[in-house]
Design an enzyme around this catalytic site. Structure first.
Site, PDB file in Angstrom:
ATOM      1  N   GLU A 180     -44.975  20.357  -0.517  1.00 32.83           N
ATOM      2  CA  GLU A 180     -45.133  20.775  -1.914  1.00 32.83           C
ATOM      3  C   GLU A 180     -46.536  21.318  -2.148  1.00 32.83           C
ATOM      4  OE1 GLU A 180     -42.275  17.535  -4.154  1.00 32.83           O
ATOM      5  OE2 GLU A 180     -44.264  16.902  -3.522  1.00 32.83           O
ATOM      6  N   ASP A 217     -50.786  17.286 -10.390  1.00 26.96           N
ATOM      7  CA  ASP A 217     -50.660  18.594  -9.744  1.00 26.96           C
ATOM      8  C   ASP A 217     -51.805  19.539 -10.100  1.00 26.96           C
ATOM      9  OD1 ASP A 217     -48.147  17.559  -8.959  1.00 26.96           O
ATOM     10  OD2 ASP A 217     -47.209  18.371 -10.754  1.00 26.96           O
TER      11      ASP A 217
END
Length: 515
Positions: free
Chosen positions: A190, A15
């Site tokens: 996301e 991420d």
């Protein structure tokens, strides 16, 4: 930066959020249940990264005690607001809400990537995950994702936007849904980022498909920051989903964009490296999700990720050059010079709460709970940095101690390998996988309560040795992170198990990544 190798951050660095701050690039990645949390790296060229600290850097700043693996600090982003770096992130607890700690979005700030970082400022009244800030003049906006309120299919997710007070970081209204995914049936939007689009307008950048084999980078465009946003007709703009596990990288997604001083654009993305399993198949390796870098160009106002190739490549040449020179083997010797180096972390608590590094380089670990239990464990771990690694440490357990010490390879409390010795010199190699606990081998150390323990890892297999002699071959296949079960790759390091009043010492730690 004409030639480089992916990943640019090896080991579990998922991420990635990135920005340019002065003459440096700053990158922050997820750390889940580990503390210190949210590692902060800096670079001058986006390829060679140096860890300079953590955004969650000290005890008392944030409490993660009692959280299970793959909970905790999810998907940070980092942006520049005035003269400050601001990291926003989400603390995620168990689905049933049973964890008593604080969950939700927060912001921490610093005027230098090296810290100090502020205490968290909690952003109230906003749910979901994966927050990111966007600055538009003197206005500040926060975007994130959450399950669709009236979902028409499983996994349907909304991207929302809300304006924040730039001083208090509190919402100035109610979040508004601005995007529902690239197409009907799209799942798990996301990591949204809203970026100013070259030539005018705004671009919404998001991951889709879940952070596994169907992961992808999608984009949408809006004339106004508040929308409406229209999906790019060529979505996804970057994905390896059609390669299955046959490419060098899989699960590519969760992009962030940054522009360098020359005006060139780049994207950081996460990816996994599939490896051969013992059954002849291919699956995700132990490392989990790593940070990779791809060049970005613009064509007709649309981003081209890895232009001309459309893939995350192991070796990248951006200016017609040949392959980069072979990387020097990574060697970690000892625990740090005078203090623990920044790569060392604890599970749910900071190392200062259970570990002390002596002037002679010997590490003292106070006893902690069983590694398979959720509680105050005394595991000093660091990310496994390669697929082929030799790691060793000398462990000493004092005479009469009721505890044990060892070397732990940990993916979660459900998936781990322990090589340990007790005060009597009894050695065991224990493997825990979901649904199975196996003592693979037992033996004796050459000295009472002291042993040189070594794990040699090769993909999803390896060897456990004691005092230079092979104890057992080990199959690590079932330790590998599973989609939907584990968001975290493997950590490795010494552990002490037993009453906190008793100690174990560790010395001569050595980790070598083999080519």
């Amino acid at each position: 930066m004409a030639r480089y190798r992916n990943p640019v951050l090896a080991g579990c660095h998922p991420d990635p959020g990135v920005c340019r701050f002065g003459d440096e690039f700053v990158l922050v990645t997820s750390s889940f249940e580990y503390l210190p949390g949210l590692p902060v790296h800096v670079s001058r060229d986006l390829v060679e990264w140096q860890q300079v600290g953590h955004a969650i850097e000290r005890p008392g700043q944030l409490d993660l005690a009692g959280l299970e693996s793959s909970r905790g600090l999810f998907a940070p982003s980092v942006r520049v607001i005035g003269d400050r770096l601001v990291v926003v992130c989400t603390v995620v607890g168990p689905d049933d809400g049973s964890w008593p700690g604080r969950t939700g979005h927060f912001a921490v700030t610093a005027t230098d990537a090296r810290g100090p970082w502020s205490d968290p400022v909690w952003i109230d009244g906003v749910g979901g995950i994966d927050p990111c800030l966007t600055v538009d003049g003197d206005r500040l906006w926060l975007t994130g994702t959450r399950p669709a309120a009236d979902a028409r299919w499983a996994g349907q997710t909304d991207v929302w936007l809300v304006e924040l007070d730039p001083t208090t970081f509190q919402p100035l209204g109610v979040p508004t849904v601005i995007w529902g995914g690239a197409m009907i049936g799209a799942v798990w939007a996301e990591g949204p980022r809203i970026l100013s689009r070259p030539g005018g307008g705004w671009m919404l950048l998001a991951a889709e498909g879940g952070t596994a084999g169907e992961h992808a980078v999608c984009v949408a465009y809006g004339d106004e920051l508040t929308g409406p946003y229209v999906s790019d007709p060529g979505n996804p703009r970057l994905s390896h989903r059609e390669l299955g596990r046959r490419g060098e990288f899989a699960a590519v997604g969760h992009a962030d964009l940054v522009q360098d001083a020359t005006g060139a654009w780049w994207a950081t993305v996460l990816a996994t490296r599939p490896v051969a399993a013992g059954d002849g198949g291919v699956r995700e390796g132990l490392l989990g999700r790593e940070t990779c870098l791809v060049p970005v160009e613009w064509e007709d106002g649309r981003p081209l990720f890895a232009p001309g190739v459309g893939r995350v490549q192991r070796e990248v040449s951006t200016a017609g050059g040949g392959a980069p020179p072979a990387a020097a083997p990574l060697v970690v010797a000892g625990f740090g010079a005078g203090a623990l180096d920044l790569a060392w972390t604890g599970v749910g608590r900071h190392p200062v709460e259970f570990a002390e590094l002596e002037a002679d380089g010997v590490l003292t670990l106070r006893g902690g709970g069983e590694p398979a239990e959720v509680g105050p464990r005394s595991f000093l771990g660091r990310r496994l940095p390669g697929e082929r690694v030799d790691v060793s440490v000398t462990i000493r357990v004092p005479p009469g101690s009721a505890g044990r010490g060892g070397l732990l390879l940990r993916v979660s409390e459900r998936a781990l390998l322990e090589l340990s010795v007790d005060a009597g010199g009894v050695v065991q190699c224990l493997r825990l996988t979901p649904g199975e606990r196996s003592v693979l081998a037992t033996g004796s150390a050459s000295g009472s309560g002291e042993a040189r323990l070594e794990l040699s890892i090769d993909g999803l297999g390896g060897r456990a040795s004691v005092d230079g002699a092979l104890l057992t071959e080990v199959d690590l296949t079932e330790l590998a992170p599973e989609a939907g079960r584990d968001f975290v790759g493997a950590w490795v390091g010494p552990i002490a198990v037993g009453p906190p009043s008793e100690v174990v010492t560790a010395s001569d730690f050595r980790l070598v990544v083999r080519p």
